[in-house]
Structures are given as C-alpha cells and as structure tokens.
Design a protein around this motif. Structure first.
Motif, PDB file in Angstrom:
ATOM      1  N   MET A 178       0.665  -1.081   0.006  1.00 26.69           N
ATOM      2  CA  MET A 178      -0.074   0.008  -0.080  1.00 26.69           C
ATOM      3  C   MET A 178       0.783   1.261  -0.083  1.00 26.69           C
ATOM      4  N   ILE A 179       0.651   2.252  -0.772  1.00 25.56           N
ATOM      5  CA  ILE A 179       1.139   3.586  -0.705  1.00 25.56           C
ATOM      6  C   ILE A 179       0.242   4.707  -0.827  1.00 25.56           C
ATOM      7  N   ASP A 180       0.623   5.693   0.089  1.00 24.05           N
ATOM      8  CA  ASP A 180      -0.250   6.909   0.333  1.00 24.05           C
ATOM      9  C   ASP A 180       0.624   7.679  -0.970  1.00 24.05           C
ATOM     10  N   PHE A 181      -0.004   7.676  -1.928  1.00 25.42           N
ATOM     11  CA  PHE A 181       0.623   7.952  -3.475  1.00 25.42           C
ATOM     12  C   PHE A 181       0.754   9.571  -3.412  1.00 25.42           C
ATOM     13  N   LEU A 182      -0.269  10.209  -2.479  1.00 24.79           N
ATOM     14  CA  LEU A 182      -0.084  11.782  -2.739  1.00 24.79           C
ATOM     15  C   LEU A 182       0.730  12.346  -1.657  1.00 24.79           C
ATOM     16  N   THR A 183       0.891  11.708  -0.632  1.00 24.23           N
ATOM     17  CA  THR A 183       1.988  12.319   0.327  1.00 24.23           C
ATOM     18  C   THR A 183       3.407  11.607   0.036  1.00 24.23           C
ATOM     19  N   ALA A 184       3.387  10.767  -0.794  1.00 29.40           N
ATOM     20  CA  ALA A 184       4.887  10.013  -1.148  1.00 29.40           C
ATOM     21  C   ALA A 184       5.102  10.804  -2.254  1.00 29.40           C
ATOM     22  N   GLY A 185       4.210  11.089  -3.184  1.00 23.83           N
ATOM     23  CA  GLY A 185       4.445  11.740  -4.539  1.00 23.83           C
ATOM     24  C   GLY A 185       4.464  10.791  -5.722  1.00 23.83           C
ATOM     25  N   TRP A 186       4.209  11.394  -6.912  1.00 26.32           N
ATOM     26  CA  TRP A 186       4.023  10.617  -8.132  1.00 26.32           C
ATOM     27  C   TRP A 186       5.239   9.561  -8.300  1.00 26.32           C
ATOM     28  N   ALA A 187       6.458  10.389  -8.212  1.00 26.49           N
ATOM     29  CA  ALA A 187       7.724   9.627  -8.490  1.00 26.49           C
ATOM     30  C   ALA A 187       7.994   8.445  -7.693  1.00 26.49           C
ATOM     31  N   ALA A 188       7.362   8.700  -6.299  1.00 26.04           N
ATOM     32  CA  ALA A 188       7.627   7.329  -5.621  1.00 26.04           C
ATOM     33  C   ALA A 188       6.617   6.258  -5.957  1.00 26.04           C
ATOM     34  N   LEU A 189       5.321   6.692  -6.488  1.00 23.29           N
ATOM     35  CA  LEU A 189       4.410   5.957  -6.803  1.00 23.29           C
ATOM     36  C   LEU A 189       5.013   5.096  -7.900  1.00 23.29           C
ATOM     37  N   GLN A 190       5.497   5.872  -8.937  1.00 20.82           N
ATOM     38  CA  GLN A 190       5.908   5.276 -10.245  1.00 20.82           C
ATOM     39  C   GLN A 190       7.178   4.376  -9.949  1.00 20.82           C
ATOM     40  N   HIS A 191       8.147   4.688  -8.896  1.00 19.69           N
ATOM     41  CA  HIS A 191       9.088   3.919  -8.474  1.00 19.69           C
ATOM     42  C   HIS A 191       8.385   2.455  -7.976  1.00 19.69           C
ATOM     43  N   ALA A 192       7.506   2.575  -7.191  1.00 20.23           N
ATOM     44  CA  ALA A 192       7.027   1.572  -6.443  1.00 20.23           C
ATOM     45  C   ALA A 192       6.407   0.517  -7.546  1.00 20.23           C
ATOM     46  N   ARG A 193       5.787   1.198  -8.503  1.00 19.22           N
ATOM     47  CA  ARG A 193       5.159   0.234  -9.496  1.00 19.22           C
ATOM     48  C   ARG A 193       6.228  -0.535 -10.434  1.00 19.22           C
ATOM     49  N   GLU A 194       7.434   0.342 -10.335  1.00 19.90           N
ATOM     50  CA  GLU A 194       8.589  -0.720 -11.040  1.00 19.90           C
ATOM     51  C   GLU A 194       8.815  -1.690 -10.482  1.00 19.90           C
TER      52      GLU A 194
END
Ligand code: RUB
Ligand code: MG
Length: 441
Positions: free
Chosen positions: A250-266
């Motif tokens: 799970m990721i809080d993608f707005l507090t973590a940020g879009w780049a963090a979400l895209q990295h988590a997706r990788e």
C-alpha cells in the motif's frame, strides 16, 4: 514608454483551432480575477502551462511555436466561472512521467494573479502518451486471481484504532479479522514504522496470522502493508513484503509523491505485487469545486501510474464528503476500458484506455454492515470495500464484526434485505442493533 505585454497571452488563444488526434486536451474551470476577461485568463493558463511567460523575449528557439498550447473552446457556467478547453502538443511532455505532466498542467497556473479560481477537471491523454505508462501490474482480474475471489466485492479492514498496537497485538487482531471472513488486512494511512510497532516486526506477525487464517478458512488472504516512506526505505519495505510472500503493498501516493508511486510500480513489476493506492491529502485540493484538481483526474493519473486499487469515495453513505454522481464517475474512469462521459457532461472527456488494465475502486470511510448493500447497489461488485471502525466497533469483537460484514455482503449479493438476513445471522443482527443504517458524519 514601456511596452504593453498583456497582449502576448492572446497568442495562446485561438477559437478556430481544431485539436489534432495526438494532442493532450485539458478541461479547466476558470474564474478570472476582477477586471480580467476570460480570454485573457485562458491565454495566461495556456501560456504558463506550456511555453509562455509575462513578457516578449529577445530569443525564439526552434520548437517555441510548435510547443504553444491553445485555449480553443469556452463555455460560460453562468456563475462567474467558465469551462475552458486547452490543447497541448504531446511533445510538451516527457513520456512516462507523471511528475513532469503535473509540473506543467498542475503547476504555476494555480497561483496567477489574473486567475481568481482554477480547477483542473479532466485531461485527455492520446494513445502516443498514454501507452508510455505501465498501468496496473495485476488489475481487477489479477487481484481476483491472487485471492481466488471470482465475483463478489473484496473486503478489507484496517485494525482500528489507527495506531497503538504492538506487533504481536496487531497480529492477533489481524487473525481474528481474517478468520471472521475479511480478505485483506490493511494498514492505516499513517501507520509506517513507528517506535511502538516497527514495519518488519508487524509484517512478520501479520504473515503468521494470514498463514493460520488461510489454513483454518481455506480462503486466500492478503496484507495491504503500508510502505510509504523515504524512497530507499520504501524500497527495502517493498522487498521485505515480497520476501515474506505477501502479494500486496500500500502507498499513500499523494503524500509520497508521483515519482515514489512510479518507482513502487517498477518494483511491483519486479516482485510481482499489487499496489493499493491510498489518496490521503487529496481533499486538500479536490473538494473546492472552483479551485484545485478533480479527484477524477487524480484517479486517472493513479491508474496510469499503476495502482491496482484506488480509494474513490463512498456513494453518499460514508464519513467523507463525496457526492454519489462524482463517486460513480471516479469508479467509471478507473474501471472502464473506454470511458465516455454521460450525456450533457461537459466537465469530462472521452478516454480510451488502450492497454491499461482496469483498477479496483475502493469504497471506504464510515462504512459498516448497514451501509454495504447501498455501496454495492451504486458501485457494483467489482469493488474493494474497506470497513475499519465498522468491524472493530462490533459489540462482540473483531471476528464477529468481520462475520457481520461478510453476512451483509452475502445478503446484498442474494438480494435479501439485511433485516431478513439478520434473523438467521446473529453477528449481522448485533451490528444492526448498534449501528442500524446510520450514515456517519
Ligand atoms: O481508514 C479509513 C477509513 O476507516 P473507517 O472504515 O474506520 O472509516 C480510510 O483512511 C478512509 O476511508 C480514507 O478516506 P477515503 O477512502 O475517502 O480516501
Ligand atoms: Mg485510514
């Protein structure tokens, strides 16, 4: 005599313009400041979000003209605000980068003096740009295959209170929730690795609970482990989740940020995981109808970036502010393969999703057994319902709370009223005694 510069913005307005198939189209709700015409306001938006600035320049790079955005359509909403459509050449944006997109169309323009209010309602992405994003690793079908759940809503529970458990206590309550019939245990959005419950210790206990619960119920279970953290730490936690055999992060993608979400997706690709996208922070900019960014667009970007589940609100029954028709549109934009706005809806654009898989909409916030049938009636069965307080608040404890939720879903799927089903299902009866059909505020 000083030069007058205002007129340069009008170079970014062309009502005769017909956007090409390969352009990015944004729909803005614009409230011009006092004394500023809608054309001047729209010109500033198109200029500042593409290649313009406040003054004429003494240089003209070769791509300048090609990269200019154009405000080309206007609709007066009759309340001082307008809808404005702006077309952007696709070359303005780096492929595969949500941060870059956001820095352009979700950036400086919100702060311009000539604009009293600005809301980005929707953005159409052409295939040439959309297909540079991965979308979900698993999608709805893939998540259903992980859990072996064919056609009912998937159930998640946050072991409330939000925080306060030791790892062992968390493992114990997770076990009760899971044997009661919930499919996924979910960390709350602010549960990370605090001193009283470090991430790995908690992960270990929950995985033990999952192991026991799967053996006893014969059902597959999962853990939405919150990996939101500074990037290197997030990477470690994602690897830990995979090492322990769990299939979800799970990721809080707005507090973590879009780049963090895209990295988590990788990393989700590398470890074959599904991503639960929690939207904490969205309400700071999605609630005001005349300023900010629509949750509709946030959900769209989250799907492109690659969440498998995303919170979209509850249809008028939960504790969070959400209008049913908006929640329905959020649900449609993440779940449909070809989104078409409803008749007369000027705020949204058609969006074919090409090769990007559908995402589970998550209904959560103030839900309890008495409200679940309405959620299913409005949003359908291809949803995840998170019920936290509505399980941990059950008078007979977490396991009974989980059973009551499962019974409410069974009743809804069979088309039986809860009152009738409660006659033969004690846990549901006890939940209805406590909460009835209340809609928390
Ligand atoms: O923990 C909860 C709800 O807990 P509970 O079930 O006890 O209310 C979620 O963080 C909210 O749903 C977030 O809101 P949204 O889903 O609107 O983003
Ligand atoms: Mg929460």
């Amino acid at each position: 005599m000083h030069e007058h510069f205002d007129s340069i913005y009008l170079e970014f307005v062309d009502e005769s313009y017909k956007p090409g198939k390969d352009e990015v189209i944004a729909v803005f709700r614009v409230t011009p400041a006092q004394g500023i015409s809608i054309k001047d306001a729209a010109g500033r938006i198109a200029a500042e979000s593409s290649v313009g600035t406040w003054t004429t320049l003494s240089v003209k790079p070769s791509w300048f003209e090609k990269l200019k955005a154009k405000a080309y359509r206007f609709h007066d909403l009759g309340d001082g605000s307008w809808l404005v459509w702006v077309a952007y050449p696709v070359e303005l944006f780096e492929e595969g980068s949500i941060p870059n997109f956001a820095s352009s169309i979700l950036g400086n323009i919100f702060g311009m003096k000539a604009i009293a209010g600005l809301r980005v309602e929707d953005v159409y992405f052409p295939p040439s740009y959309l297909e540079t994003f991965p979308g979900p690793n698993k999608g709805i079908q893939g998540v259903r295959e992980i859990l072996g759940i064919k056609d009912r809503p998937i159930l998640a529970t946050v072991p409330k209170p939000k925080l306060g458990y030791t790892p062992e206590e968390y493992g114990r309550v997770a076990y009760e929730i899971l044997i009661g019939g919930i499919d996924l245990v979910k960390d709350d959005e602010n549960f990370a690795s605090q001193p009283f419950c470090r991430f790995e210790a908690r992960l270990k206990e929950v995985m033990k609970a999952i192991d026991r619960a799967e053996k006893e119920t014969g059902e597959r279970k999962g853990y939405l482990a919150n990996v939101t953290a500074p990037i290197r730490e997030m990477e470690k936690r994602i690897k830990l989740v995979a090492d322990y055999g769990n299939k979800f992060i799970m990721i809080d993608f707005l507090t973590a940020g879009w780049a963090a979400l895209q990295h988590a997706r990788e990393l989700a690709e590398e470890y074959d995981l599904a991503i639960h996208g929690h939207r904490a922070f969205h309400a700071a900019f999605t609630r005001n109808p005349k300023h900010g960014v629509s949750m509709f667009l946030v959900a769209k970007l989250a799907r492109m970036a690659g969440v498998d589940h995303v919170h979209v609100g509850t249809p008028g029954v939960g504790k969070m502010d959400a209008k049913t028709r908006e929640v329905l549109e959020h649900t449609r934009i993440v779940r449909e393969q070809y989104y078409r706005p409803k008749e007369g809806d000027l705020f949204h654009l058609e969006q074919p999703w090409s090769n990007i898989k559908p995402v589970f909409p998550v209904a959560s916030g103030g839900l309890h057994p008495g409200t679940l049938p309405e959620v299913i009636r409005v949003m359908g069965k291809d949803i995840i319902m998170q019920v936290g307080g509505g399980v941990l608040g059950h008078p007979d404890g977490p396991e009974a709370g989980a059973r009551a939720v499962r019974q409410a879903v069974e009743a809804a799927m069979k088309g039986i009223s809860l009152d009738e089903y409660a006659r033969e299902h004690r846990e549901l009866a006890r939940a209805l005694e406590k909460w009835g059909y209340v809609r928390p505020v």
